[in-house]
Enzyme design. Structure first.
Site, short mmCIF file in Angstrom:
data_model
loop_
_atom_site.label_atom_id
_atom_site.label_comp_id
_atom_site.label_asym_id
_atom_site.label_seq_id
_atom_site.Cartn_x
_atom_site.Cartn_y
_atom_site.Cartn_z
N TYR A 77 -0.41 78.36 -56.00
CA TYR A 77 0.97 78.82 -55.98
C TYR A 77 1.73 79.13 -54.72
CZ TYR A 77 5.04 81.41 -57.85
OH TYR A 77 6.47 81.60 -58.26
N PHE A 129 28.08 59.93 -56.70
CA PHE A 129 27.07 59.51 -57.82
C PHE A 129 27.41 60.57 -58.88
CE2 PHE A 129 23.06 60.31 -59.55
CZ PHE A 129 23.02 58.95 -60.21
N THR A 130 27.03 60.54 -59.86
CA THR A 130 27.18 61.55 -61.06
C THR A 130 26.87 62.77 -60.86
OG1 THR A 130 25.16 60.73 -62.23
CG2 THR A 130 26.98 59.52 -62.99
N ASP A 220 22.51 61.15 -48.79
CA ASP A 220 21.76 61.15 -50.00
C ASP A 220 20.74 59.81 -49.91
OD1 ASP A 220 20.56 60.49 -52.51
OD2 ASP A 220 22.61 60.48 -53.52
N LYS A 263 12.86 57.54 -57.09
CA LYS A 263 13.25 56.24 -56.60
C LYS A 263 12.31 55.57 -55.53
CE LYS A 263 17.00 57.82 -59.02
NZ LYS A 263 17.16 59.36 -59.21
N ARG A 387 27.33 51.71 -66.70
CA ARG A 387 28.08 52.64 -65.62
C ARG A 387 29.36 52.19 -65.39
NH1 ARG A 387 24.10 56.27 -63.34
NH2 ARG A 387 24.97 57.10 -65.11
N PHE A 453 27.60 60.60 -70.13
CA PHE A 453 26.87 59.43 -70.65
C PHE A 453 25.46 59.47 -71.20
CE2 PHE A 453 24.08 59.31 -66.97
CZ PHE A 453 24.81 60.37 -65.98
O1 PLI Z 1 17.77 62.23 -61.08
P1 PLI Z 1 17.63 62.95 -59.89
O2 PLI Z 1 17.98 64.33 -60.04
O3 PLI Z 1 16.12 62.94 -59.26
O4 PLI Z 1 18.70 62.33 -58.53
C1 PLI Z 1 19.88 62.31 -58.62
C2 PLI Z 1 20.31 61.10 -57.96
C3 PLI Z 1 20.98 61.43 -56.84
N1 PLI Z 1 21.51 60.53 -55.95
C4 PLI Z 1 21.37 59.00 -56.46
C5 PLI Z 1 22.04 58.08 -55.51
C6 PLI Z 1 20.78 58.93 -57.44
O5 PLI Z 1 20.73 57.37 -57.95
C7 PLI Z 1 20.13 60.08 -58.57
C8 PLI Z 1 19.70 59.79 -59.83
N2 PLI Z 1 19.80 58.46 -60.33
C9 PLI Z 1 19.53 58.05 -61.34
C10 PLI Z 1 18.68 59.23 -62.38
C11 PLI Z 1 19.65 56.88 -61.79
O6 PLI Z 1 19.35 56.29 -63.03
O7 PLI Z 1 19.94 56.05 -61.02
#
Ligand code: PLI
Length: 462
Positions: A77, A129-130, A220, A263, A387, A453
């Site tokens: 933990y 970004f969303t 980011d 990513k 998008r 979305f």
């Molecule tokens: O999905 P998260 O919470 O791990 O990350 C959010 C996020 C932040 N910045 C950017 C540039 C992203 O592309 C992003 C998440 N993107 C997703 C889920 C996508 O499908 O592009």
């Protein structure tokens, strides 16, 4: 003998050890499935999908090294060995001083926004970004887009569409004063613009400007290694530098970062916040226990942190990036050969089809990108994502945002699909393109309050 110029192709710097079998479905099955999903590809069951290009987030294939890493994950933990290994990798490859683990990117965005943004603050960024913008707004900030105009033009072939227009930033600084700007939000690469990179030159100029005005840059860094690859390929002076060195240089020009490790870092879950300022770190270390978990796991299992540490090192490998971006380019060129309108230059994490140009008979209120994503799914079981106007959501006053870009994103999971899959995808889009004039638009019949979305539902417009 006549010398021949032989083209030398890239190929994947890995081989397959295990495969996941896919279900093959019929058009009738898919018509029923998408109707039941309210014509929203997010609401499809993944078993009804053949090639899943919904997102490159958490959909990567991990390496044997990462899978082995899972076995040595330390599930303590507090004070997990795996946390310290992840922290070491982040410091070594990105250079930030202090690290807060989070369950994914938006966890980091939440904490960072809560600490840095006050009600009435202005947050300029290279396109929204969303989730990032939503956390900025929930913290009381107002987002302003300061990306170069070329980024909003799907036909512009500008090589660095992720660049900031420093004149646009200067107008905001003059109007509101630097004190109301807690930071400039810089994404590498810019997701909503089509995976487009920011140049090192532009970032350096931004650093000079922000230093002069006492404004932080928050990075980011979700796809920073992909951005670094583009700099290596396109920017003078960087041809001989490694992706690894370029990544470190990008990070050194910023004050802190939020990261979705799902990513670039080649894992299925995870993220972190990184910052060079000790006072901000201290506050974040305190807040993380409220929202995510103790500061040495932040919502992650020890094995997840182990896989991130290994994935970060793999992500900055030049051969990996060449194959990653090369595969996306291959798909883009296939589509172009059928005359499909796509955003150019081809970006890093997917192909973005211009739905307005594809379905010119639909107005933006008939959701061209949402419609096209549903049609492509029906044709071949390929799942993509809208998008455009649905993703853009509504302003604080309830009005719809109407983004210039109305795109369908074909997002490429890393190390998952083959070149034959790319051919099947391009052929499917070409088939839909042939019958495009017969395609009807959609109407929204259910709209959730946040990030609509993901869960909105639609019906075919009669
Ligand atoms: O999905 P998260 O919470 O791990 O990350 C959010 C996020 C932040 N910045 C950017 C540039 C992203 O592309 C992003 C998440 N993107 C997703 C889920 C996508 O499908 O592009």
């Amino acid at each position: 003998m006549k010398k021949q110029l032989i083209k030398r192709s890239w190929a994947e710097p890995y081989k397959m050890k295990m495969v996941e079998l896919l279900k093959m479905t019929t058009i009738a099955h898919r018509k029923k499935a998408i109707k039941e999903a309210g014509y929203n590809t997010f609401l499809l069951k993944s078993e009804d999908v053949y090639i899943d290009l919904l997102t490159d987030s958490g959909t990567n294939a991990m390496s044997d090294q990462q899978w082995a890493g899972l076995m040595i994950g330390d599930e303590a933990y507090a004070g997990s060995k795996s946390f310290f290994r992840m922290e070491k990798a982040i410091k070594e490859y990105y250079g930030y001083k202090y690290i807060i683990p989070t369950h994914q990117g938006r966890g980091a965005e939440n904490i960072l926004s809560k600490i840095l943004i006050k009600k009435g603050d202005i947050v300029p960024g290279n396109m929204y970004f969303t989730t990032t913008r939503l956390h900025q707004e929930l913290a009381g900030g107002k987002f302003y887009d300061i990306i170069v105009d070329e980024a909003h033009d799907p036909n512009s072939e500008f090589l660095f569409k992720g660049n900031v227009d420093i004149d646009k930033l200067d107008i905001l600084v003059k109007k509101y004063g630097a004190k109301r700007i807690p930071y400039v939000s810089i994404a590498t690469t810019v997701n909503m613009a089509g995976g487009q990179p920011i140049s090192m030159k532009n970032l350096k100029e931004l650093r000079v400007y922000t230093k002069k005005n006492g404004i932080r840059i928050i990075h980011d860094m979700t796809r920073v290694a992909e951005n670094a690859y583009f700099i290596q390929q396109r920017e003078k002076g960087y041809e001989k530098k490694s992706v690894k060195d370029i990544v470190k240089e990008i990070c050194s020009l910023t004050d802190g970062a939020t990261m979705s490790a799902k990513k670039d870092a080649l894992v299925n879950i995870g993220g972190f916040m990184a910052i060079n300022d000790y006072d901000i770190f201290e506050e974040a270390r305190n807040l993380v226990v409220v929202y995510e978990g103790l500061h040495t796991y932040g919502g992650l299992a020890g094995r997840d942190m182990e896989a991130i540490a290994i994935g970060i090192a793999e992500s900055v490998n030049d051969h990996h990036q060449r194959a990653r971006v090369g595969q996306v380019e291959y798909l883009g060129h296939q589509m172009e050969s059928y005359g499909i309108p796509i955003v150019k230059p081809i970006g890093s994490h997917g192909i973005f089809v211009d739905a307005r140009a594809f379905l010119p008979h639909l107005t933006q209120d008939e959701f061209p990108a949402q419609t096209l994503a549903a049609e492509i799914y029906i044709d071949s079981g390929v799942r993509t994502m809208e998008r455009g106007v649905v993703s853009a959501g509504r302003k604080a006053n309830g009005e719809n945002y109407y983004p210039k870009l109305e795109l369908v994103r074909f997002t490429m999971p890393r190390r998952v699909y083959t070149q034959a899959h790319m051919d099947v995808i391009a052929e499917s889009v070409a088939a839909v393109y042939e019958r495009r004039s017969k395609i009807k638009g959609l109407k929204m019949v259910y709209e959730p309050k946040y990030l609509r979305f993901f869960q909105a539902r639609f019906e075919i417009k009669s």
